[in-house]
Write a protein that holds these residues in place. Structure first.
Motif, mmCIF file in Angstrom:
data_model
loop_
_atom_site.group_PDB
_atom_site.id
_atom_site.type_symbol
_atom_site.label_atom_id
_atom_site.label_comp_id
_atom_site.label_asym_id
_atom_site.label_seq_id
_atom_site.Cartn_x
_atom_site.Cartn_y
_atom_site.Cartn_z
ATOM 1 N N VAL A 193 0.934 -0.978 -0.127
ATOM 2 C CA VAL A 193 0.027 -0.140 -0.035
ATOM 3 C C VAL A 193 1.004 1.261 0.104
ATOM 4 O O VAL A 193 1.827 1.260 0.810
ATOM 5 N N PHE A 194 0.555 2.227 -1.056
ATOM 6 C CA PHE A 194 1.418 3.279 -1.124
ATOM 7 C C PHE A 194 0.490 4.548 -0.996
ATOM 8 O O PHE A 194 -0.822 4.404 -1.507
ATOM 9 N N ARG A 195 1.111 5.677 -0.717
ATOM 10 C CA ARG A 195 0.214 7.073 -0.909
ATOM 11 C C ARG A 195 0.822 7.490 -1.949
ATOM 12 O O ARG A 195 2.376 7.901 -1.958
ATOM 13 N N VAL A 196 0.046 8.150 -3.065
ATOM 14 C CA VAL A 196 0.886 8.682 -4.336
ATOM 15 C C VAL A 196 0.112 10.026 -4.301
ATOM 16 O O VAL A 196 -1.089 10.150 -4.560
ATOM 17 N N THR A 197 0.912 10.851 -4.510
ATOM 18 C CA THR A 197 0.288 12.217 -4.863
ATOM 19 C C THR A 197 0.743 12.587 -6.434
ATOM 20 O O THR A 197 1.635 12.387 -6.849
ATOM 21 N N PHE A 198 -0.548 12.872 -7.178
ATOM 22 C CA PHE A 198 -0.156 13.154 -8.625
ATOM 23 C C PHE A 198 -0.944 14.370 -8.922
ATOM 24 O O PHE A 198 -1.727 15.108 -8.081
ATOM 25 N N ARG A 199 -0.610 14.991 -9.992
ATOM 26 C CA ARG A 199 -0.922 16.321 -10.731
ATOM 27 C C ARG A 199 -1.857 16.068 -11.588
ATOM 28 O O ARG A 199 -1.249 15.252 -12.535
ATOM 29 N N LEU A 200 -2.607 16.938 -12.152
ATOM 30 C CA LEU A 200 -3.521 17.146 -13.312
ATOM 31 C C LEU A 200 -2.626 17.990 -14.280
ATOM 32 O O LEU A 200 -1.933 19.054 -13.813
ATOM 33 N N GLU A 201 -2.457 17.619 -15.247
ATOM 34 C CA GLU A 201 -1.698 18.191 -16.639
ATOM 35 C C GLU A 201 -2.807 18.833 -17.386
ATOM 36 O O GLU A 201 -3.831 18.209 -17.651
ATOM 37 N N THR A 202 -2.870 20.099 -17.368
ATOM 38 C CA THR A 202 -3.667 21.000 -18.237
ATOM 39 C C THR A 202 -3.292 21.718 -19.100
ATOM 40 O O THR A 202 -1.793 21.852 -19.216
ATOM 41 N N MET A 203 -3.738 22.283 -19.990
ATOM 42 C CA MET A 203 -3.377 23.183 -20.939
ATOM 43 C C MET A 203 -2.886 24.620 -20.241
ATOM 44 O O MET A 203 -3.669 24.899 -19.142
ATOM 45 N N PRO A 204 -2.361 25.526 -20.881
ATOM 46 C CA PRO A 204 -1.798 26.709 -20.371
ATOM 47 C C PRO A 204 -2.769 27.701 -20.028
ATOM 48 O O PRO A 204 -2.663 28.364 -19.153
ATOM 49 N N THR A 205 -4.229 27.453 -20.527
ATOM 50 C CA THR A 205 -5.098 28.547 -20.274
ATOM 51 C C THR A 205 -6.178 27.753 -19.342
ATOM 52 O O THR A 205 -7.127 28.466 -19.062
ATOM 53 N N VAL A 206 -5.785 26.741 -18.709
ATOM 54 C CA VAL A 206 -6.773 25.960 -17.822
ATOM 55 C C VAL A 206 -5.970 25.875 -16.541
ATOM 56 O O VAL A 206 -5.076 25.492 -16.480
ATOM 57 N N GLU A 207 -6.951 26.255 -15.605
ATOM 58 C CA GLU A 207 -6.562 26.059 -14.082
ATOM 59 C C GLU A 207 -7.329 25.111 -13.442
ATOM 60 O O GLU A 207 -8.616 24.771 -13.729
ATOM 61 N N THR A 208 -6.905 24.329 -12.694
ATOM 62 C CA THR A 208 -7.539 23.527 -11.684
ATOM 63 C C THR A 208 -7.276 23.528 -10.165
ATOM 64 O O THR A 208 -6.167 24.134 -9.935
ATOM 65 N N GLU A 209 -8.085 23.464 -9.348
ATOM 66 C CA GLU A 209 -8.113 23.544 -7.951
ATOM 67 C C GLU A 209 -8.802 22.497 -7.308
ATOM 68 O O GLU A 209 -9.956 22.390 -7.334
ATOM 69 N N PRO A 210 -7.957 21.864 -6.445
ATOM 70 C CA PRO A 210 -6.671 21.743 -6.488
ATOM 71 C C PRO A 210 -5.948 21.065 -7.854
ATOM 72 O O PRO A 210 -6.855 20.176 -8.482
ATOM 73 N N ALA A 211 -4.767 21.278 -7.802
ATOM 74 C CA ALA A 211 -4.023 20.887 -9.013
ATOM 75 C C ALA A 211 -3.453 19.397 -8.741
ATOM 76 O O ALA A 211 -3.211 18.784 -9.662
#
Length: 124
Positions: free
Chosen positions: A6-24
């Protein structure tokens, strides 16, 4: 039941430069079932862990990236989850290859890599 890392993994979303996500970034639990003890690849814990922690954060992130289809920011080990029968199989396999763990006993070998992060679940 079998062995499950069992691992805890933090990943991020990749978006286009004009798109923001919260949280990323998001944290998730990743459960990995290794090959049975004695089969090729069964010593994953020897190559990834030391005293219950990942021994190389860069390698752990690369490995986790192969498990999830997203850029991984961090990967930490939580526990080995198993039942008594599967743990006995692991102990037997470690005992047969004790020299590869540079340990005096099976208990010493498992402690070197898993620390106290072995969770044995009751058989159903």
């Amino acid at each position: 039941m079998t062995l499950t890392y069992v691992f805890r993994v933090t990943f991020r979303l990749e978006t286009m430069p004009t798109v923001e996500t919260e949280p990323a970034s998001f944290e998730t639990t990743v459960r990995v079932t290794p090959p049975p003890p004695g089969e090729e690849g069964w010593m994953l814990f020897r190559d990834v862990l030391w005293r219950g922690e990942v021994n190389d954060p860069v390698y752990a992130r690369k490995l986790a990236s192969s498990w999830v289809d997203a850029p991984v920011e961090s990967c930490t080990f939580a526990e080995l989850r198993t039942d008594e029968a599967s743990l006995d199989e692991l102990r037997a396999a470690v005992g047969e290859h004790l020299d590869e763990f540079n340990a005096d006993s099976v208990r010493d070998a498992l402690h070197k890599y898993f620390g106290s992060a072995i969770h044995v679940e009751a058989d159903d």
